[in-house]
Design a protein around this motif. Structure first.
Motif, mmCIF file in Angstrom:
data_model
loop_
_atom_site.group_PDB
_atom_site.id
_atom_site.type_symbol
_atom_site.label_atom_id
_atom_site.label_comp_id
_atom_site.label_asym_id
_atom_site.label_seq_id
_atom_site.Cartn_x
_atom_site.Cartn_y
_atom_site.Cartn_z
ATOM 1 N N LYS A 173 0.830 -1.202 0.000
ATOM 2 C CA LYS A 173 0.000 0.000 0.000
ATOM 3 C C LYS A 173 0.867 1.255 0.000
ATOM 4 C CE LYS A 173 -3.807 2.223 2.497
ATOM 5 N NZ LYS A 173 -4.741 2.102 3.663
ATOM 6 N N ASP B 118 -1.790 -3.644 7.327
ATOM 7 C CA ASP B 118 -2.460 -2.937 6.231
ATOM 8 C C ASP B 118 -1.538 -2.715 5.026
ATOM 9 O OD1 ASP B 118 -0.859 -1.166 7.553
ATOM 10 O OD2 ASP B 118 -2.346 0.425 7.708
ATOM 11 N N LYS B 119 -0.508 -3.579 4.920
ATOM 12 C CA LYS B 119 0.362 -3.657 3.736
ATOM 13 C C LYS B 119 1.259 -2.438 3.541
ATOM 14 C CE LYS B 119 -2.754 -6.737 1.214
ATOM 15 N NZ LYS B 119 -3.435 -7.012 -0.075
ATOM 16 N N LYS B 120 1.652 -1.811 4.641
ATOM 17 C CA LYS B 120 2.590 -0.704 4.566
ATOM 18 C C LYS B 120 3.988 -1.223 4.894
ATOM 19 C CE LYS B 120 -0.814 2.807 5.889
ATOM 20 N NZ LYS B 120 -1.173 3.865 6.873
#
Length: 217
Positions: A136, A153-155
């Motif tokens: 992200k 959250d894909k950071k």
């Protein structure tokens, strides 16, 4: 695989093979290698490690004491600084017309931040295409404990000090964090996927464990 021994959370590097018994090995850089029979359950491995918990913790303490600490940088004269695995004089990396040590240190840090940001931006696309994942966001940060991280959250984040490492080691951390987009923990599936892209990933992890203390300002 992770395990809690005393007040420490330790990472186990499990290798499956034809051996009949579970064996443990700890090298000088603190890597805990568990060799287990193919098909050995996680419960069996944890039980074997816990039985040798006292020996493991004592070995880690001895190894840590044996590793020498890097000398503080002077930022003047002939001191050298790492960049992509090689040593450079300070003036080869940044403008040294400014003589204030704190300002030189800040400029060098900015150099590493900018360099790693550019490197990661250039390397990420090739590996996310192979793994068929997409983060992200990507951020370069300062961290004392982690080379990279992947949030739920894909950071993705990467430690600016990675700019001091060889390119293949930077690639290892990038692939490692991208694989966490598929497997959030360090289970067998995670290491298998990592190994499919970088078969010698253990060597790269060992490099960071061994040389990471010298990759500093």
């Amino acid at each position: 695989m992770q395990i809690q021994l005393g007040d420490q959370t330790l990472q186990l590097h499990v290798q499956y093979g034809k051996q009949k018994k579970i064996s443990l090995q700890i090298d000088m850089v603190g890597l805990i290698i568990v060799k287990a029979p193919t098909g050995a359950s996680e419960e069996m491995i944890r039980s074997a490690v816990e039985r040798h918990g006292e020996w493991i913790l004592e070995s880690l303490r001895r190894n840590a004491a044996a590793r020498r600490l890097p000398a503080p940088k002077e930022y003047q004269g002939e001191d050298k600084f790492l960049y992509l695995g090689k040593e450079y004089l300070l003036h080869e990396l940044i403008n040294t017309s400014e003589q204030d040590v704190e300002k030189l240190k800040l400029e060098l840090k900015k150099f590493y931040f900018a360099s790693l940001k550019k490197i990661v931006a250039g390397r990420i696309p090739r590996y996310q295409a192979v793994l068929k994942v997409k983060p992200k966001s990507i951020e370069i940060v300062e961290s004392r404990t982690k080379w990279g991280s992947c949030s739920a959250d894909k950071k993705l984040t990467f430690n600016y000090r990675l700019a001091m490492a060889p390119m293949e080691v930077i690639d290892y951390v990038i692939i490692h964090e991208l694989c966490h987009l598929l497997h959030m923990n360090h289970d067998r599936s995670f290491w298998r996927r990592l190994g499919s892209v970088m078969p010698d990933y253990r060597e790269k992890g060992a490099f960071l464990a061994r040389q990471g203390q010298f990759m500093t300002l």
